[in-house]
Design an enzyme around this catalytic site. Structure first.
Site, PDB file in Angstrom:
ATOM      1  N   LYS A  87     -41.587  -1.555  18.010  1.00  0.00           N
ATOM      2  CA  LYS A  87     -42.231  -1.555  19.342  1.00  0.00           C
ATOM      3  C   LYS A  87     -42.943  -2.864  19.621  1.00  0.00           C
ATOM      4  O   LYS A  87     -43.283  -3.627  18.712  1.00  0.00           O
ATOM      5  CB  LYS A  87     -43.224  -0.389  19.462  1.00  0.00           C
TER       6      LYS A  87
ATOM      7  N   ASP B 276     -49.417   4.902  15.028  1.00  0.00           N
ATOM      8  CA  ASP B 276     -48.200   4.474  15.726  1.00  0.00           C
ATOM      9  C   ASP B 276     -47.003   5.394  15.505  1.00  0.00           C
ATOM     10  O   ASP B 276     -45.963   5.207  16.131  1.00  0.00           O
ATOM     11  CB  ASP B 276     -47.777   3.083  15.202  1.00  0.00           C
TER      12      ASP B 276
HETATM   13  C1  LIG Z   1     -52.439  -2.198  16.289  1.00  0.00           C
HETATM   14  C2  LIG Z   1     -51.353  -1.209  16.561  1.00  0.00           C
HETATM   15  C3  LIG Z   1     -51.023  -1.235  18.065  1.00  0.00           C
HETATM   16  O1  LIG Z   1     -49.945  -0.407  18.391  1.00  0.00           O
HETATM   17  O2  LIG Z   1     -50.152  -1.408  15.852  1.00  0.00           O
HETATM   18  P1  LIG Z   1     -49.621  -2.585  14.895  1.00  0.00           P
HETATM   19  O3  LIG Z   1     -49.703  -3.822  15.711  1.00  0.00           O
HETATM   20  O4  LIG Z   1     -50.475  -2.647  13.675  1.00  0.00           O
HETATM   21  O5  LIG Z   1     -48.193  -2.220  14.555  1.00  0.00           O
HETATM   22  C4  LIG Z   1     -51.796   0.220  16.152  1.00  0.00           C
HETATM   23  O6  LIG Z   1     -52.970   0.577  16.796  1.00  0.00           O
HETATM   24  C5  LIG Z   1     -51.954   0.391  14.661  1.00  0.00           C
HETATM   25  O7  LIG Z   1     -51.340   1.586  14.318  1.00  0.00           O
HETATM   26  P2  LIG Z   1     -51.010   1.964  12.782  1.00  0.00           P
HETATM   27  O8  LIG Z   1     -50.541   0.747  12.053  1.00  0.00           O
HETATM   28  O9  LIG Z   1     -50.150   3.178  12.771  1.00  0.00           O
HETATM   29  O10 LIG Z   1     -52.454   2.285  12.304  1.00  0.00           O
HETATM   30  P3  LIG Z   1     -52.966   3.233  11.127  1.00  0.00           P
HETATM   31  O11 LIG Z   1     -52.081   3.081   9.945  1.00  0.00           O
HETATM   32  O12 LIG Z   1     -53.222   4.597  11.663  1.00  0.00           O
HETATM   33  O13 LIG Z   1     -54.363   2.546  10.856  1.00  0.00           O
HETATM   34  C6  LIG Z   1     -54.526   1.420  10.048  1.00  0.00           C
HETATM   35  C7  LIG Z   1     -55.887   0.842  10.324  1.00  0.00           C
HETATM   36  O14 LIG Z   1     -55.860   0.146  11.593  1.00  0.00           O
HETATM   37  C8  LIG Z   1     -57.079   0.294  12.281  1.00  0.00           C
HETATM   38  N1  LIG Z   1     -56.858   0.995  13.558  1.00  0.00           N
HETATM   39  C9  LIG Z   1     -55.658   1.556  13.864  1.00  0.00           C
HETATM   40  C10 LIG Z   1     -55.475   2.181  15.092  1.00  0.00           C
HETATM   41  C11 LIG Z   1     -56.567   2.243  15.989  1.00  0.00           C
HETATM   42  N2  LIG Z   1     -56.454   2.849  17.160  1.00  0.00           N
HETATM   43  N3  LIG Z   1     -57.755   1.689  15.661  1.00  0.00           N
HETATM   44  C12 LIG Z   1     -57.900   1.055  14.464  1.00  0.00           C
HETATM   45  O15 LIG Z   1     -58.981   0.538  14.195  1.00  0.00           O
HETATM   46  C13 LIG Z   1     -58.005   1.058  11.342  1.00  0.00           C
HETATM   47  O16 LIG Z   1     -58.686   0.121  10.573  1.00  0.00           O
HETATM   48  C14 LIG Z   1     -57.008   1.834  10.470  1.00  0.00           C
HETATM   49  O17 LIG Z   1     -57.544   2.162   9.220  1.00  0.00           O
END
Ligand SMILES: C[C@@](CO)(OP(=O)(O)O)[C@H](O)COP(=O)(O)OP(=O)(O)OC[C@H]1O[C@@H](n2ccc(N)nc2=O)[C@H](O)[C@@H]1O
Ligand SMILES: Nc1ncnc2c1ncn2[C@@H]1O[C@H](COP(=O)(O)OP(=O)(O)O)[C@@H](O)[C@H]1O
Length: 339
Positions: A20, A150
């Site tokens: 994504k 995600d």
């Molecule tokens: C930032 C985003 C944007 O879509 O994705 P990525 O860019 O990493 O793929 C997401 O919020 C990432 O989602 P995901 O990678 O599934 O997060 P998780 O494993 O649930 O969380 C990992 C860590 O990211 C932080 N986290 C995640 C989601 C959120 N809404 N707030 C947070 O602060 C927290 O520190 C959490 O402990």
């Protein structure tokens, strides 16, 4: 043909899930559970993960193999999200977690494109089908949300608004196809460290932590026990995403390019200043809009056409600012059994 009977092939299920890009990502201040309230718009793109689940002898447990670009940096133990997904399906249904999982990676690792979450979503669907567990999409989504914020979106695909931790989804109507090009870096960025830098830059982290710690130390309930109070003032800036929604409905890439926005971009640039040059080169190559994808470090650029996407890719490659360049279209479908 020989007259020998061949053993039937091991029954297996293969599921494909998309990576994504966040078209818009707005984040509020860190909550007491460590998560940030988000208002985001996900678009699934045609870079796919494939997870194959194969029956193994009872008592074997879970085994895991990985192939594809960057396979060497993917964990092969129980910290892998696909492994955790298989265990979650077994735990939820009371079945034995005996399965051989194979992941073929087509999404950059630790790039802000949710490849690991896509593997979790694929493994949920694959194990459910392999074990004939009969879980509903709703149950799979609930299990997915426990694995990562995600994961529900990787099940759903297409384009959707995400609120809460990014796991509460509302599908968005779109028209046509958008052309993307992604600048992938050798070394990923950790999502928690990007959110932590976001907290520092927005000056919100220490106050919230100290208030919670002081409350707990004084024997008073922390804000974590009072969800309304805990979230007051922490919600993301609502922004104005009307232009984005109109652009998506009309299939207007120019308007979409103008509406792209990521609150985490400044934090990712702070941790990786060289991404500024990647963004600049995309702009010089006439991108309709470029931004850091999610928590980065992948930079996504929206192009007018496939040909324009290749021109932006060439500009990045010749400037030597990327490890590799991947093109894709969006939106792409969510989890699907393909074999
Ligand atoms: C930032 C985003 C944007 O879509 O994705 P990525 O860019 O990493 O793929 C997401 O919020 C990432 O989602 P995901 O990678 O599934 O997060 P998780 O494993 O649930 O969380 C990992 C860590 O990211 C932080 N986290 C995640 C989601 C959120 N809404 N707030 C947070 O602060 C927290 O520190 C959490 O402990
Ligand atoms: N199946 C998986 N594929 C990739 N990384 C995984 C997987 N399971 C767990 N991880 C861990 O999660 C981290 C981030 O995963 P990934 O989903 O690729 O990135 P992002 O969260 O930036 O979108 C990796 O660095 C790795 O340590």
């Amino acid at each position: 043909m020989s007259g020998h009977l061949h053993a039937a092939p091991e029954p297996s299920v293969t599921v494909r899930t998309p990576g994504k890009v966040n078209l818009v990502l707005r984040s509020g201040a860190r909550r007491d559970d460590g998560y940030h309230p988000l208002s985001t718009v996900f678009q699934a793109v045609s870079l796919f993960e494939e997870v194959t689940a194969t029956h193994v002898a009872p008592g074997t447990g879970i085994t895991l193999t990985v192939s594809g670009p960057q396979a060497d940096v993917v964990p092969l133990d129980e910290t892998n999200l696909a492994w955790r997904a298989a265990r979650a399906v077994a735990g939820h249904t009371g079945m034995d977690a005996d399965v051989a999982l194979h992941i073929h990676k087509g999404v950059p690792v630790a790039g802000g494109m949710a490849g690991g979450s896509a593997d979790a979503a694929a493994a949920l669907v694959a194990c459910d089908a392999l074990w004939d567990a009969g879980l509903s999409r709703h149950e799979l989504t609930m299990l997915g949300a426990e694995l990562g914020a995600d994961v529900p979106f990787a099940l759903l695909g297409h384009t959707a608004v995400g609120t809460g931790r990014g796991d509460v989804l509302t599908p968005v109507l779109t028209r046509g196809e958008f052309h993307w090009v992604f600048a992938v870096q050798d070394e990923g960025l950790s999502t928690p460290s990007v959110f932590a830098r976001f907290d520092e830059l927005s000056g919100t982290a220490p106050a919230a932590d100290h208030a919670e710690a002081a409350a707990v130390a004084a024997g008073r309930p922390g804000a974590a026990g009072r969800p309304d109070a805990a979230d007051a003032g922490r919600r993301p800036d609502p922004g104005d995403d009307a232009g984005l929604m109109t652009a998506l409905r009309a299939g207007d890439p120019t308007a979409l390019g103008e509406a792209l926005h990521n609150d985490l971009q400044a934090a990712a640039l702070d941790l990786r200043p060289e991404l500024g040059r990647v963004l600049e080169i995309a702009r010089d190559a006439g991108t309709l809009g470029a931004l850091v994808s999610g928590s980065g470090p992948t930079v996504a650029a929206l192009a007018r056409s496939r040909r324009h996407a290749l021109a932006i890719a060439a500009a990045w490659t010749s400037a030597g600012v990327v490890a590799s360049v991947w093109t894709a279209t969006g939106p792409a479908p969510g989890a699907r059994i393909t074999g």
